[in-house]
Enzyme design. Structure first.
Site, mmCIF file in Angstrom:
data_model
loop_
_atom_site.group_PDB
_atom_site.id
_atom_site.type_symbol
_atom_site.label_atom_id
_atom_site.label_comp_id
_atom_site.label_asym_id
_atom_site.label_seq_id
_atom_site.Cartn_x
_atom_site.Cartn_y
_atom_site.Cartn_z
ATOM 1 N N ALA A 1 -83.772 -27.698 -13.175
ATOM 2 C CA ALA A 1 -84.480 -26.972 -14.227
ATOM 3 C C ALA A 1 -85.994 -27.094 -14.067
ATOM 4 O O ALA A 1 -86.731 -26.127 -14.312
ATOM 5 C CB ALA A 1 -84.049 -27.488 -15.592
ATOM 6 N N THR B 1 -81.635 -35.344 -24.605
ATOM 7 C CA THR B 1 -82.675 -35.984 -25.404
ATOM 8 C C THR B 1 -82.162 -36.362 -26.792
ATOM 9 O O THR B 1 -81.452 -35.589 -27.434
ATOM 10 C CB THR B 1 -83.876 -35.039 -25.552
ATOM 11 O OG1 THR B 1 -84.403 -34.754 -24.260
ATOM 12 C CG2 THR B 1 -84.965 -35.656 -26.411
ATOM 13 N N SER C 1 -86.971 -20.244 -21.099
ATOM 14 C CA SER C 1 -86.198 -21.417 -21.508
ATOM 15 C C SER C 1 -84.741 -21.057 -21.780
ATOM 16 O O SER C 1 -83.829 -21.813 -21.434
ATOM 17 C CB SER C 1 -86.816 -22.052 -22.757
ATOM 18 O OG SER C 1 -88.064 -22.642 -22.461
ATOM 19 N N GLU D 1 -88.640 -31.890 -20.289
ATOM 20 C CA GLU D 1 -88.090 -32.113 -18.950
ATOM 21 C C GLU D 1 -89.022 -32.971 -18.100
ATOM 22 O O GLU D 1 -89.210 -32.721 -16.909
ATOM 23 C CB GLU D 1 -87.746 -30.786 -18.278
ATOM 24 C CG GLU D 1 -86.660 -30.030 -19.046
ATOM 25 C CD GLU D 1 -86.247 -28.736 -18.398
ATOM 26 O OE1 GLU D 1 -86.390 -28.619 -17.175
ATOM 27 O OE2 GLU D 1 -85.778 -27.843 -19.124
ATOM 28 N N SER E 1 -88.011 -39.885 -23.004
ATOM 29 C CA SER E 1 -88.298 -40.204 -21.607
ATOM 30 C C SER E 1 -87.415 -41.319 -21.062
ATOM 31 O O SER E 1 -87.424 -41.569 -19.858
ATOM 32 C CB SER E 1 -89.779 -40.598 -21.454
ATOM 33 O OG SER E 1 -90.621 -39.506 -21.744
ATOM 34 N N LEU F 1 -111.950 -14.214 -23.794
ATOM 35 C CA LEU F 1 -111.609 -13.273 -24.863
ATOM 36 C C LEU F 1 -112.334 -13.571 -26.173
ATOM 37 O O LEU F 1 -112.305 -12.751 -27.091
ATOM 38 C CB LEU F 1 -110.096 -13.264 -25.106
ATOM 39 C CG LEU F 1 -109.305 -12.251 -24.273
ATOM 40 C CD1 LEU F 1 -109.254 -12.663 -22.797
ATOM 41 C CD2 LEU F 1 -107.892 -12.101 -24.797
ATOM 42 N N LEU G 1 -81.766 -31.868 -14.366
ATOM 43 C CA LEU G 1 -83.160 -31.708 -14.749
ATOM 44 C C LEU G 1 -84.042 -31.345 -13.558
ATOM 45 O O LEU G 1 -84.995 -30.577 -13.697
ATOM 46 C CB LEU G 1 -83.673 -32.989 -15.414
ATOM 47 C CG LEU G 1 -83.160 -33.242 -16.835
ATOM 48 C CD1 LEU G 1 -83.589 -34.626 -17.310
ATOM 49 C CD2 LEU G 1 -83.673 -32.179 -17.796
ATOM 50 N N THR H 1 -82.586 -26.549 -26.809
ATOM 51 C CA THR H 1 -82.692 -25.099 -26.710
ATOM 52 C C THR H 1 -81.297 -24.475 -26.702
ATOM 53 O O THR H 1 -80.387 -24.982 -26.041
ATOM 54 C CB THR H 1 -83.448 -24.709 -25.433
ATOM 55 O OG1 THR H 1 -84.785 -25.230 -25.499
ATOM 56 C CG2 THR H 1 -83.523 -23.197 -25.264
#
Length: 396
Positions: free
Chosen positions: A254, A144, A103, A375, A150, A350, A251, A176
């Site tokens: 990305a 955002t 990211s 995204e 959205s 696991l 976007l 981010t």
């Protein structure tokens, strides 16, 4: 007539021979990123994740810049000019280490740098891109908002003209790199339509408080952006785009990286489960020798390598200039969804150890819960494909 060559031995790490599709430069770039992640991330990531921080992010950014991983598919201004496939391979290796690291690179290169490179003036490119490519300047991307995820067209952040200046006011959420960024690409409503701004983060009125108490992407810097009448000069606006096509184009770039990256998280979880199944004994023999465990491993391998093939196909289309946004939605929808299922299945192999940070599986699974919805949520990509398939718009 020469005899046909014999097929290579079956390789559990590459059962379909996908490496044969890659040229030596592709493999060299992949190996460089894989080696960097093995040395600089994997020994520490469990501790970073448990502590909920990414210490030394500026140093990591400079190191990523030194290996050409920042804005690597862009040309000029210190960028590597790599192919889309090579960028995808880098994303896969970075997310095999941790989604937070991928990211960092994705937001830097595919969002902030891409926006400036694609829509910025020559002066903006010269000012920001060389330092960003070197990792000396970290960037973030503000789209955002707290009440508009959205539906970016409903954003409330607004920029108004005041003489030759712009005055920017609003908030962005889940950003981010926000609190460590030197430049923020912020999208805002204006009287002319939605515009993008390259905002130096030391501008008065700009702040980026870090978001804490996350249970996903914990080894990542996530922030809110607050713009309180941030005064910007006329040359802060990105001149070559008006409207949502600007941020949505970023976007798409990305999301393409996520198509590859999600398969890195899936690969790490699958390989952990495979190794565990060969060494963990129950009822007198390794659990990998039981039919139900082998069925799980086979299904995981099929979805993992189908996903990598899909990513490679989309990368080839991007390199040929033929990739459509709907095809990126196809890839993100499938690969992230399947990656989460691979992690969940690996966790069952696991057993109780699957929830321990001694193994990567639960960390990848929780990270992917964020990747699933950022995204573009599952529902948004389903509707993108639904509209493309039917010609009917179900968004409204």
């Amino acid at each position: 007539m020469s005899a046909p060559s014999k097929p290579a031995p079956f390789d559990p790490r590459d059962p379909l021979g996908i490496d044969d599709l890659l040229d030596p430069e592709d493999l060299a770039i992949r190996d460089t990123v894989r080696s960097w992640a093995a040395d600089r991330v994997l020994p520490y990531i469990a501790d970073w994740y448990e502590r909920g921080e990414l210490p030394g992010i500026r140093e990591l950014a400079r190191e990523l810049g030194s290996i050409g991983a920042l804005g690597m598919s862009l040309k000029g201004y210190g960028c590597a000019g790599a192919t889309a496939v090579q960028y995808g391979l880098a994303c896969l290796e970075l997310e095999a280490a941790d989604s937070g690291i991928r990211s960092l690179v994705s937001v830097q290169g595919s969002l902030a740098m891409y926006a400036i490179h694609r829509f910025g003036s020559e002066e903006q490119k010269q000012r920001w891109l060389p330092g960003m490519a070197a990792g000396e300047i970290i960037g973030c991307f503000g789209l955002t908002e707290p009440d508009h995820g959205s539906d970016p067209a409903g954003m409330r952040t607004f920029a108004k003209r005041d003489g030759s200046d712009w005055v920017l006011t609003g908030r962005k959420m889940w950003i981010t790199n926000g609190s460590v960024a030197g430049v923020a690409v912020v999208w805002a409503q204006t009287d002319e339509g939605i515009r993008g701004f390259a905002v130096p983060t030391d501008t008065p009125g700009f702040s980026a408080p870090e978001i804490k108490h996350k249970w996903s992407l914990r080894a990542s810097v996530t922030s809110e952006l607050v713009m309180d009448e941030v005064r910007l000069p006329a040359d802060a606006v990105l001149p070559d785009v008006i409207g949502l096509k600007g941020p949505l184009g970023c976007l798409t770039h990305a999301r393409y990286g996520i198509v590859w990256g999600s398969m890195g998280a899936a690969r790490s979880s699958f390989e952990s489960a495979l190794e565990y199944a060969k060494t963990r004994e129950q009822f007198g023999r390794p659990i990998g020798g039981f039919q139900l465990t082998q069925a799980k491993l086979a299904d995981m391998a099929v979805e993992l390598h189908k996903g990598i093939l899909l990513a490679h196909h989309l990368g080839c289309r991007m390199d040929a200039g033929k990739l459509r946004p709907e095809q990126v939605s196809f890839g993100k929808l499938n690969n992230v969804r399947e990656a989460i299922e691979i992690c969940r299945t690996a966790r069952t192999i696991l057993g109780a150890n699957g929830i321990s940070l001694e193994y990567p599986v639960m960390r990848h699974a929780t990270n992917l819960e964020s990747v699933l919805t950022y995204e573009g949520t599952v529902e948004m990509h389903q509707l993108v494909l639904g509209k493309a398939l039917t010609g009917l718009d179900a968004f409204r």
